[in-house]
Design an enzyme around this catalytic site. Structure first.
Site, PDB file in Angstrom:
ATOM      1  N   ALA A   1      46.443  24.026  52.096  1.00 55.83           N
ATOM      2  CA  ALA A   1      45.506  22.906  52.038  1.00 55.83           C
ATOM      3  C   ALA A   1      44.056  23.366  52.011  1.00 55.83           C
ATOM      4  O   ALA A   1      43.146  22.543  51.959  1.00 55.83           O
ATOM      5  CB  ALA A   1      45.724  21.971  53.222  1.00 55.83           C
TER       6      ALA A   1
ATOM      7  N   ARG B   1      34.127  32.710  54.412  1.00 52.54           N
ATOM      8  CA  ARG B   1      32.804  33.226  54.785  1.00 52.54           C
ATOM      9  C   ARG B   1      31.735  32.155  54.589  1.00 52.54           C
ATOM     10  O   ARG B   1      31.821  31.335  53.683  1.00 52.54           O
ATOM     11  CB  ARG B   1      32.446  34.436  53.922  1.00 52.54           C
ATOM     12  CG  ARG B   1      33.112  35.709  54.371  1.00 52.54           C
ATOM     13  CD  ARG B   1      32.342  36.919  53.877  1.00 52.54           C
ATOM     14  NE  ARG B   1      32.307  37.018  52.433  1.00 52.54           N
ATOM     15  CZ  ARG B   1      31.438  37.770  51.769  1.00 52.54           C
ATOM     16  NH1 ARG B   1      30.514  38.448  52.426  1.00 52.54           N
ATOM     17  NH2 ARG B   1      31.480  37.833  50.451  1.00 52.54           N
TER      18      ARG B   1
ATOM     19  N   ARG C   1      32.294  40.079  56.091  1.00 54.44           N
ATOM     20  CA  ARG C   1      33.751  40.037  56.166  1.00 54.44           C
ATOM     21  C   ARG C   1      34.218  40.423  57.569  1.00 54.44           C
ATOM     22  O   ARG C   1      35.226  39.929  58.069  1.00 54.44           O
ATOM     23  CB  ARG C   1      34.356  40.969  55.120  1.00 54.44           C
ATOM     24  CG  ARG C   1      34.149  40.491  53.689  1.00 54.44           C
ATOM     25  CD  ARG C   1      34.794  41.433  52.678  1.00 54.44           C
ATOM     26  NE  ARG C   1      34.444  41.066  51.311  1.00 54.44           N
ATOM     27  CZ  ARG C   1      35.078  40.167  50.575  1.00 54.44           C
ATOM     28  NH1 ARG C   1      36.115  39.534  51.078  1.00 54.44           N
ATOM     29  NH2 ARG C   1      34.693  39.894  49.344  1.00 54.44           N
TER      30      ARG C   1
ATOM     31  N   ILE D   1      45.818  37.614  51.456  1.00 60.62           N
ATOM     32  CA  ILE D   1      44.515  37.257  50.895  1.00 60.62           C
ATOM     33  C   ILE D   1      43.483  37.104  52.009  1.00 60.62           C
ATOM     34  O   ILE D   1      42.295  37.372  51.819  1.00 60.62           O
ATOM     35  CB  ILE D   1      44.607  35.945  50.087  1.00 60.62           C
ATOM     36  CG1 ILE D   1      45.553  36.124  48.888  1.00 60.62           C
ATOM     37  CG2 ILE D   1      43.234  35.474  49.625  1.00 60.62           C
ATOM     38  CD1 ILE D   1      45.841  34.840  48.138  1.00 60.62           C
ATOM     39  N   SER D   2      43.928  36.692  53.189  1.00 65.06           N
ATOM     40  CA  SER D   2      43.027  36.413  54.313  1.00 65.06           C
ATOM     41  C   SER D   2      42.136  37.619  54.597  1.00 65.06           C
ATOM     42  O   SER D   2      42.622  38.728  54.813  1.00 65.06           O
ATOM     43  CB  SER D   2      43.839  36.067  55.555  1.00 65.06           C
ATOM     44  OG  SER D   2      44.754  35.024  55.298  1.00 65.06           O
ATOM     45  N   ASN D   3      40.837  37.377  54.628  1.00 60.73           N
ATOM     46  CA  ASN D   3      39.875  38.446  54.874  1.00 60.73           C
ATOM     47  C   ASN D   3      39.634  38.674  56.366  1.00 60.73           C
ATOM     48  O   ASN D   3      39.826  37.757  57.163  1.00 60.73           O
ATOM     49  CB  ASN D   3      38.548  38.109  54.190  1.00 60.73           C
ATOM     50  CG  ASN D   3      38.562  38.496  52.735  1.00 60.73           C
ATOM     51  OD1 ASN D   3      39.015  39.579  52.379  1.00 60.73           O
ATOM     52  ND2 ASN D   3      38.061  37.615  51.879  1.00 60.73           N
TER      53      ASN D   3
ATOM     54  N   ASP E   1      38.659  41.844  42.598  1.00 64.93           N
ATOM     55  CA  ASP E   1      37.713  42.913  42.278  1.00 64.93           C
ATOM     56  C   ASP E   1      37.889  43.382  40.834  1.00 64.93           C
ATOM     57  O   ASP E   1      36.921  43.681  40.133  1.00 64.93           O
ATOM     58  CB  ASP E   1      37.897  44.084  43.241  1.00 64.93           C
ATOM     59  CG  ASP E   1      37.652  43.690  44.685  1.00 64.93           C
ATOM     60  OD1 ASP E   1      36.757  42.852  44.925  1.00 64.93           O
ATOM     61  OD2 ASP E   1      38.370  44.192  45.570  1.00 64.93           O
TER      62      ASP E   1
ATOM     63  N   HIS F   1      38.533  46.310  49.963  1.00 63.49           N
ATOM     64  CA  HIS F   1      38.226  44.973  49.443  1.00 63.49           C
ATOM     65  C   HIS F   1      37.031  44.372  50.165  1.00 63.49           C
ATOM     66  O   HIS F   1      37.017  43.195  50.511  1.00 63.49           O
ATOM     67  CB  HIS F   1      39.457  44.078  49.589  1.00 63.49           C
ATOM     68  CG  HIS F   1      39.322  42.720  48.943  1.00 63.49           C
ATOM     69  ND1 HIS F   1      38.989  42.548  47.623  1.00 63.49           N
ATOM     70  CD2 HIS F   1      39.469  41.471  49.453  1.00 63.49           C
ATOM     71  CE1 HIS F   1      38.942  41.259  47.336  1.00 63.49           C
ATOM     72  NE2 HIS F   1      39.226  40.577  48.427  1.00 63.49           N
TER      73      HIS F   1
ATOM     74  N   MET G   1      39.087  33.463  43.449  1.00 68.52           N
ATOM     75  CA  MET G   1      40.103  34.106  44.271  1.00 68.52           C
ATOM     76  C   MET G   1      41.478  33.530  43.983  1.00 68.52           C
ATOM     77  O   MET G   1      42.468  34.262  43.902  1.00 68.52           O
ATOM     78  CB  MET G   1      39.755  33.933  45.756  1.00 68.52           C
ATOM     79  CG  MET G   1      40.723  34.642  46.715  1.00 68.52           C
ATOM     80  SD  MET G   1      40.702  36.434  46.582  1.00 68.52           S
ATOM     81  CE  MET G   1      42.335  36.744  45.894  1.00 68.52           C
TER      82      MET G   1
END
Length: 416
Positions: free
Chosen positions: A103, A174, A180, A210-212, A243, A270, A321
């Site tokens: 979501a 972010r 990050r 994917i979570s930074n 990237d 990353h 992304m």
């Protein structure tokens, strides 16, 4: 994926981000099997076949790949096919994909793109709130995959039942001024909790993080899986495709090249300077001045910040992304489906350097990482060689931070 979607939706061109390049940089075609062809007999696009332009300048596929794409479609039987010999029937496979954090700003467009893939039969959408509306919305799209929604911790286990690929974009984005690393304390716990559930309920699935910050969350995931006794380093990926997407785009713009032809391997990590585009390995070969190398490298380093600042507090890089993550999902599905020529860059457990995790080009297969491509690290320019050494301390610290977090959570001493 998007190539197939273009055929489904009759947008008049084949615009695929799933075109792959092997170690030789040659474009590869999308692969779609016929294992679930019967499931598509009732599916109708928007008269796609007659509108698809297989020589479109806007296509991410080459001419050779476009021709191969056409060969992945079967003619519909019956009188209608006789009236329109160009009418094509999409083929599909039957893989299940779960998006954890569906979501959110990345999760929603990512779910849409995955829904467009003919390789997906079921799309499981999980989040802690607001996922039912996303699922209802997506379920109205006339592509074959079935959409199911799962809300809250009580339904997390069910969302992972029998899935082949788990994608984890969950977490906070972010904000302006946030690095990050600032994301770590929040997102580390989220990733830990979700990967624990994956370990318990989908231990054989490919896991896409994917979570930074990915440089830390992938090591966290590895430690969680080790603690559960189900760690397979070949099936855990930090998604660094964005990237590559950015590098390809910026280089094509800078050198006035057709984007379809451009492929730039990106290694390291990353975040910031840990992202190292190997411009000397660009395909097709192209020369850069020292100034261009510096400008492009710095822009690729700071591309995420560029988006954060442009959105002025309204979010981070969600659409690009999602696009990049969907490309990596499609590559994984193609590999699972038996395509023997699938290459992507990803942050994985690696022995290319002294670091335990490292992003580089990999070959994907049915069991995950089949090979880590080492040739990209050979014959680097002086600039690239120095940048590689410069990124290692920061990347090492991020990896250790993730491992330390995971080890402390289970009461064991941290180690690399």
């Amino acid at each position: 994926m998007a190539a197939a979607a273009a055929a489904f939706l009759s947008i008049g061109s084949v615009s695929s981000y799933a075109a792959q390049t092997g170690s030789g940089g040659k474009p590869k075609s999308i692969s779609m099997s016929s294992r679930a062809l019967n499931s598509l007999k009732s599916f109708r696009g928007l008269k796609a076949a007659s509108l698809v332009s297989c020589e479109s300048e806007t296509s991410f596929l080459g001419t050779e790949s476009n021709a191969a794409l056409l060969n992945t479609f079967a003619s519909k039987p019956g009188n209608h096919n006789q009236r329109n010999p160009n009418h094509l029937q999409p083929r599909a496979s039957s893989f299940k994909v779960a998006v954890l954090g569906a979501a959110g700003g990345i999760g929603q467009p990512l779910a849409l793109l995955i829904k467009m893939s003919p390789l997906v039969s079921a799309l499981h959408l999980y989040d802690i709130a607001n996922v039912k509306g996303v699922a209802a919305d997506l379920s109205h799209c006339n592509t074959p995959s079935k959409v199911l929604d799962f809300t809250g911790p009580a339904e997390l286990a069910d969302s992972l039942k029998d899935v082949d690929v788990v994608v984890i974009p969950a977490g906070v984005p972010r904000k302006p001024g946030m690095t990050r690393d600032d994301l770590f304390n929040i997102n580390a716990n989220i990733v830990k909790t979700l990967v624990e559930a994956v370990a318990d309920h989908a231990p054989e699935a490919f896991i896409h993080i994917i979570s930074n910050p990915v440089n830390s969350t992938v090591p966290i995931a590895a430690e969680v899986l080790k603690a559960k006794g189900v760690y397979d380093p070949k099936k855990l990926f930090g998604v660094t495709t964005l990237d590559v997407v950015r590098a390809n785009t910026f280089v094509a713009q800078k050198k006035n090249l057709k984007l379809i032809d451009v492929d730039v391997p990106v290694i390291g990590g990353h975040a910031g300077i840990t992202i190292l585009p190997l411009l000397s390995k660009t395909r097709p070969p192209v020369s850069f001045t020292d100034e261009e190398v510096e400008q492009l490298t710095v822009r690729i380093h700071n591309a995420g910040t560029e988006v954060v600042e442009a959105k002025a507090g309204a979010g981070s890089a969600t659409l690009s992304m999602a696009y990049a993550a969907a490309r990596f999902v499609e590559s994984s599905l193609r590999a699972l489906d038996g395509d023997g020529d699938v290459y992507e860059c990803a942050f994985v457990q690696s022995e290319l350097t002294e670091l335990p995790f490292f992003a580089s080009r990999i070959k994907l297969g049915r069991k995950g990482v089949e090979a880590v491509i080492s040739t990209d690290l050979q014959n680097l320019t002086d600039y690239e060689a120095k940048a590689l050494e410069a990124l290692k301390p920061e990347l090492k610290a991020s990896i250790e931070k993730g491992i330390s977090f995971a080890q402390k959570q289970k009461g064991a001493p941290a180690s690399v």
